[in-house]
Design an enzyme around this catalytic site. Sequence first.
Site, short mmCIF file in Angstrom:
data_model
loop_
_atom_site.label_atom_id
_atom_site.label_comp_id
_atom_site.label_asym_id
_atom_site.label_seq_id
_atom_site.Cartn_x
_atom_site.Cartn_y
_atom_site.Cartn_z
N ASP A 202 0.87 -1.17 0.00
CA ASP A 202 0.00 0.00 0.00
C ASP A 202 0.91 1.23 0.00
OD1 ASP A 202 -1.54 2.16 0.62
OD2 ASP A 202 -2.40 1.34 2.45
N GLN A 205 0.89 6.47 1.08
CA GLN A 205 1.62 7.54 1.79
C GLN A 205 3.09 7.63 1.36
OE1 GLN A 205 0.41 9.85 3.59
NE2 GLN A 205 -1.62 9.04 3.98
N LYS A 228 -3.36 12.00 -3.35
CA LYS A 228 -2.28 12.27 -2.38
C LYS A 228 -0.99 12.63 -3.12
CE LYS A 228 -4.08 8.99 0.98
NZ LYS A 228 -4.70 9.63 2.14
N1 PMP Z 1 -3.59 3.51 2.74
C1 PMP Z 1 -3.00 4.50 3.42
C2 PMP Z 1 -1.69 4.24 4.09
C3 PMP Z 1 -3.60 5.75 3.47
O1 PMP Z 1 -3.03 6.74 4.15
C4 PMP Z 1 -4.84 5.95 2.82
C5 PMP Z 1 -5.54 7.29 2.88
N2 PMP Z 1 -5.55 7.91 4.13
C6 PMP Z 1 -5.40 4.89 2.13
C7 PMP Z 1 -4.75 3.69 2.10
C8 PMP Z 1 -6.70 5.03 1.42
O2 PMP Z 1 -6.62 5.97 0.41
P1 PMP Z 1 -7.93 6.40 -0.35
O3 PMP Z 1 -8.88 6.93 0.67
O4 PMP Z 1 -7.47 7.44 -1.32
O5 PMP Z 1 -8.44 5.17 -1.03
#
Ligand code: PMP
Length: 408
Positions: A202, A205, A228
Amino acid sequence: MTTAYDVAAVREDFPILDTTVRGKPLVFLDTAASAQKPRAVIEAISEFYETHYANIHRGVYQLSADATQRYEGSRDTVQQFIGATDRREVVFVRNATEAINLVAHTWAEKNLQAGDEVLITALEHHANIVPWQMLGQRKGIRLRVAPVNERGEVVLEEFEKLLNDRTRLVAVAQVSNALGTILPLESMIELAHKRGARVLVDGAQAIPHMPVDVGQMDCDFYVFSGHKLLGPSGIGVLYGKLSLLEAMPPFLGGGDMIESVSFEKSTYAPPPARFEAGTPDIAGAVGLDAAIQYLQGVGIERVALWEHELLEYATAKLSEIDGLRIIGTAAEKSAVLSFVLEGVHAHDVGTALDQAGVAVRVGHHCAQPVMEIFGVPATVRASFALYNTRNEVDQLAAALRETLEIFR
Ligand code: PMP
């Protein structure tokens, strides 16, 4: 260490940074939730709608061919940016969450049996917990969780102990959104592969803040969100090794993901189209392309250095404040600073900072389990990006001191 990084020039590229909040200049310290957009992205999207917009892949006319070229051109940009060997390994989705759910509903649904295990870490965002729990409920799969130490670091020995012959998938963040910890992915991926497990990273970040090369990393899947990464919301990416994507059943059914359809039977297109049913976020892809090109123009290595300087500066500044406790003190950290103020609820801190024009995130950051480990219901999280300055850190520190005064 100081670099020749010209943050003032970077700031000029982000129109929103001129905004005032409650009569004060905006100090935006919530990039980990979503990044602000450079003018290049905003203009690319409006230019696309003004002069090139049409649906893609189907039209025989020039405008549709143009739009298709731009959408597919964005795929090439992403491929090159993340170091994928083949453009077909880049699947456009809505966001990181959808990408993880896609893998859970296709690859995992097909390849995992009752009794198999998915190994995650205690640092994961809910997006990398809940889809595996839901899969577990559907198929009897066991979710295992690698612990973290008191600094918020994954303990490799503990992680290794949890790997076994039933581990089919390791699903881990590259950077924790709640604490900023950078995970030791190289070792984790090697250990997982030795046990025959696949690895999903994932990267939500990580990708805006450090160079990423999925080939070198040798992960099997990599996911991230465009919003992001200075891009628009509504577009995200699933990278998967081509051999895996080719063997995966489709996720959503509909137009664009098929080869042929009859009422008796449909056959499916090869990847990436197989996983892109329906009209996608065409302008989102165009915006993402512009965002990546913008970031490459500034230089991701230079951005990483600048953000590291800011993190060190902010850590030192905030550590001087009596009654402030930093949550997450890993040796390897990205530019995220989570903390609590003694005797003041995180939400009150957030509201007080807002009065000073300082935007931070307060709460559990969609990572409730990690909050529980540290024994706090919520933290205040300041996260830094390429457009933040030392002066903004000073404003944060001053506003925090004032908040403490008020509540004491
Ligand atoms: N994984 C991590 C580590 C995140 O920080 C986030 C968003 N805060 C997500 C997944 C999910 O991202 P999204 O809401 O854009 O799908």
